[in-house]
Design a protein around this motif. Sequence first.
Motif, mmCIF file in Angstrom:
data_model
loop_
_atom_site.group_PDB
_atom_site.id
_atom_site.type_symbol
_atom_site.label_atom_id
_atom_site.label_comp_id
_atom_site.label_asym_id
_atom_site.label_seq_id
_atom_site.Cartn_x
_atom_site.Cartn_y
_atom_site.Cartn_z
ATOM 1 N N GLU A 1 0.833 -1.217 0.000
ATOM 2 C CA GLU A 1 0.000 0.000 0.000
ATOM 3 C C GLU A 1 0.859 1.256 0.000
ATOM 4 O O GLU A 1 0.629 2.180 -0.775
ATOM 5 C CB GLU A 1 -0.948 0.019 1.217
ATOM 6 N N GLU A 2 1.872 1.275 0.883
ATOM 7 C CA GLU A 2 2.753 2.452 0.939
ATOM 8 C C GLU A 2 3.441 2.672 -0.399
ATOM 9 O O GLU A 2 3.567 3.804 -0.868
ATOM 10 C CB GLU A 2 3.840 2.247 2.010
ATOM 11 N N SER A 3 3.878 1.573 -0.983
ATOM 12 C CA SER A 3 4.587 1.659 -2.250
ATOM 13 C C SER A 3 3.666 2.228 -3.344
ATOM 14 O O SER A 3 4.054 3.096 -4.119
ATOM 15 C CB SER A 3 5.088 0.257 -2.606
ATOM 16 N N GLN A 4 2.433 1.763 -3.380
ATOM 17 C CA GLN A 4 1.474 2.268 -4.378
ATOM 18 C C GLN A 4 1.199 3.756 -4.166
ATOM 19 O O GLN A 4 1.173 4.545 -5.114
ATOM 20 C CB GLN A 4 0.152 1.499 -4.278
ATOM 21 N N ASP A 5 0.993 4.118 -2.897
ATOM 22 C CA ASP A 5 0.693 5.526 -2.572
ATOM 23 C C ASP A 5 1.851 6.428 -2.990
ATOM 24 O O ASP A 5 1.669 7.476 -3.609
ATOM 25 C CB ASP A 5 0.468 5.705 -1.062
ATOM 26 N N LYS A 6 3.050 5.989 -2.637
ATOM 27 C CA LYS A 6 4.224 6.847 -2.897
ATOM 28 C C LYS A 6 4.529 6.954 -4.386
ATOM 29 O O LYS A 6 4.920 8.004 -4.868
ATOM 30 C CB LYS A 6 5.448 6.316 -2.129
ATOM 31 N N LEU A 7 4.324 5.853 -5.113
ATOM 32 C CA LEU A 7 4.626 5.913 -6.548
ATOM 33 C C LEU A 7 3.622 6.814 -7.281
ATOM 34 O O LEU A 7 3.975 7.500 -8.239
ATOM 35 C CB LEU A 7 4.654 4.501 -7.160
ATOM 36 N N MET A 8 2.395 6.822 -6.807
ATOM 37 C CA MET A 8 1.406 7.693 -7.454
ATOM 38 C C MET A 8 1.751 9.160 -7.224
ATOM 39 O O MET A 8 1.613 9.996 -8.121
ATOM 40 C CB MET A 8 0.002 7.357 -6.946
ATOM 41 N N MET A 9 2.215 9.468 -6.016
ATOM 42 C CA MET A 9 2.662 10.843 -5.729
ATOM 43 C C MET A 9 3.929 11.178 -6.515
ATOM 44 O O MET A 9 4.090 12.297 -7.011
ATOM 45 C CB MET A 9 2.975 10.976 -4.235
ATOM 46 N N ALA A 10 4.839 10.188 -6.628
ATOM 47 C CA ALA A 10 6.080 10.417 -7.378
ATOM 48 C C ALA A 10 5.751 10.766 -8.826
ATOM 49 O O ALA A 10 6.327 11.700 -9.400
ATOM 50 C CB ALA A 10 6.961 9.168 -7.328
ATOM 51 N N SER A 11 4.817 10.008 -9.406
ATOM 52 C CA SER A 11 4.441 10.237 -10.804
ATOM 53 C C SER A 11 3.966 11.682 -10.994
ATOM 54 O O SER A 11 4.382 12.378 -11.927
ATOM 55 C CB SER A 11 3.322 9.262 -11.185
ATOM 56 N N TRP A 12 3.128 12.130 -10.095
ATOM 57 C CA TRP A 12 2.594 13.503 -10.161
ATOM 58 C C TRP A 12 3.734 14.519 -10.066
ATOM 59 O O TRP A 12 3.838 15.429 -10.896
ATOM 60 C CB TRP A 12 1.594 13.702 -9.018
ATOM 61 N N HIS A 13 4.584 14.348 -9.068
ATOM 62 C CA HIS A 13 5.671 15.319 -8.862
ATOM 63 C C HIS A 13 6.696 15.274 -10.002
ATOM 64 O O HIS A 13 7.217 16.322 -10.400
ATOM 65 C CB HIS A 13 6.358 15.073 -7.513
ATOM 66 N N GLY A 14 6.964 14.074 -10.509
ATOM 67 C CA GLY A 14 7.877 13.964 -11.655
ATOM 68 C C GLY A 14 7.297 14.676 -12.871
ATOM 69 O O GLY A 14 8.018 15.380 -13.590
ATOM 70 N N GLY A 15 5.999 14.506 -13.065
ATOM 71 C CA GLY A 15 5.329 15.197 -14.177
ATOM 72 C C GLY A 15 5.396 16.706 -13.999
ATOM 73 O O GLY A 15 5.629 17.452 -14.960
ATOM 74 N N MET A 16 5.203 17.165 -12.782
ATOM 75 C CA MET A 16 5.288 18.614 -12.514
ATOM 76 C C MET A 16 6.701 19.118 -12.768
ATOM 77 O O MET A 16 6.908 20.224 -13.268
ATOM 78 C CB MET A 16 4.898 18.917 -11.057
ATOM 79 N N SER A 17 7.692 18.299 -12.402
ATOM 80 C CA SER A 17 9.078 18.732 -12.587
ATOM 81 C C SER A 17 9.376 18.970 -14.067
ATOM 82 O O SER A 17 9.930 20.009 -14.437
ATOM 83 C CB SER A 17 10.036 17.690 -12.011
ATOM 84 N N ILE A 18 8.970 18.024 -14.927
ATOM 85 C CA ILE A 18 9.271 18.229 -16.358
ATOM 86 C C ILE A 18 8.346 19.272 -16.982
ATOM 87 O O ILE A 18 8.700 19.886 -17.970
ATOM 88 C CB ILE A 18 9.278 16.922 -17.195
ATOM 89 N N ALA A 19 7.178 19.485 -16.359
ATOM 90 C CA ALA A 19 6.319 20.564 -16.869
ATOM 91 C C ALA A 19 7.038 21.908 -16.740
ATOM 92 O O ALA A 19 6.890 22.797 -17.567
ATOM 93 C CB ALA A 19 5.002 20.601 -16.107
ATOM 94 N N TYR A 20 7.838 22.042 -15.698
ATOM 95 C CA TYR A 20 8.584 23.288 -15.481
ATOM 96 C C TYR A 20 9.940 23.279 -16.175
ATOM 97 O O TYR A 20 10.622 24.296 -16.194
ATOM 98 C CB TYR A 20 8.814 23.513 -13.986
ATOM 99 N N SER A 21 10.382 22.103 -16.676
ATOM 100 C CA SER A 21 11.667 22.091 -17.384
ATOM 101 C C SER A 21 11.503 21.256 -18.653
ATOM 102 O O SER A 21 10.712 21.621 -19.511
ATOM 103 C CB SER A 21 12.785 21.568 -16.484
ATOM 104 N N GLN A 22 12.182 20.144 -18.742
ATOM 105 C CA GLN A 22 12.115 19.349 -19.966
ATOM 106 C C GLN A 22 12.756 17.996 -19.670
ATOM 107 O O GLN A 22 13.492 17.865 -18.696
ATOM 108 C CB GLN A 22 12.878 20.111 -21.067
ATOM 109 N N VAL A 23 12.450 17.003 -20.521
ATOM 110 C CA VAL A 23 13.174 15.738 -20.406
ATOM 111 C C VAL A 23 14.482 15.823 -21.205
ATOM 112 O O VAL A 23 14.855 16.913 -21.650
ATOM 113 C CB VAL A 23 12.285 14.539 -20.845
#
Length: 353
Positions: free
Chosen positions: A229-251
Amino acid sequence: MVPRVVFGRGSFSQLDEILMPERKNSEAPFIFLVDDVFENDEKMLSRIPLLFNDQIVFIPTEEEPKTDQVDVLVDKIKGISEVTPSGIVGIGGGTVMDLAKAAAIMLTNPGKAEDYQGWDLVKREAVYHVGIPTISGTGAEVSRTTVLTGPDKKLGINSDFTPFDQVVLDPELTNGVPKEQWFYTGMDCFIHCVESLNGTYLNAFSESYGEKAEELCKEVFYNGNLSKEESQDKLMMASWHGGMSIAYSQVGVAHAMSYGLSYVLGTKHGIGNCIVFDHLEEFYPEGVAMFKKMKDKYNIQLPKGLCANLTDNELDTMINVSLGLDPLWENACGKNWKDIITPEKLRSLFKKM
Ligand code: NAD
Ligand code: ZN
């Protein structure tokens, strides 16, 4: 940015009350685009709050979304409802997220989806659209793009009208994801972080989102002492934050090369990024070293020799598609990237994969 989001285990059950105020009238349905992996999942389907003329359309995911697939889907939706739908709800992985965003745009904009591949070409607001990810990593739930393969390019519809109006993040929905797919799509997030944090476009926003996402990815894939459960919760948050990071920069390099691979061979995004990233020590030494450890930890065998039997023409196409992604290379290697990244350089890298 996505203006509204709910997060939490079981939050999918709130969908009914979330959609209700957005229903225009009984004639204007909600169209639910659902990953066909759920086609026989009665429990999941019974939780979709169908009312009036609402319809579920199942989406196959063997291939990544194409522009003509979007056009066909939009025609299908117009066939279901004469009036513009109240909204589109995408339930699935990055493939379904992207198709939902693209369909919502194309329901209000004239022409074909391929006309809008690029930056800020969309002129009219999309219909209300909701994203509900069932696998974590791509960040497609939060991004300003919808990646599509068109007749002559693989390029997103990047616009202010692309992001979802509402996202529902319910980690329970990721319960059935198979291990390999969990790793590939999760590594997409890890690679977003590495490329963003090591890029020349880095800024205060991309850094803070990227650092948080990378920390969460390490907790999930590297330390590996979390409950499911913790792993699922954290990965979903990671996905969001990773997406936000590249939204402000680039891959960067992995994505530029993986787009080439995908264009010629149809290799899917998550696994394609992994195949490429595995060979990018010279660009991202720490990230690649960590990636290799995580790959070993979960006993992931990546395909080898993908480019061994390509014709010169195919290899040239792969190189050209990849080199066409200027902003990715500039982020990765700076303004003078063309001095470092030559067709010969890419040829020798692709040959290793
Ligand atoms: P995906 O959507 O193709 O799904 C991968 C597989 O996982 C599919 O077989 C799917 O049926 C299955 N799956 C999904 N949820 C499941 C569940 N809960 N249980 C069991 N199986 C499940 O893969 P993805 O990696 O999420 O997305 C890749 C796509 O996302 C690519 O088309 C890529 O171009 C796109 N993408 C978009 C963005 C963006 O910002 N728009 C960013 C990255 C990637
Ligand atoms: Zn990605």
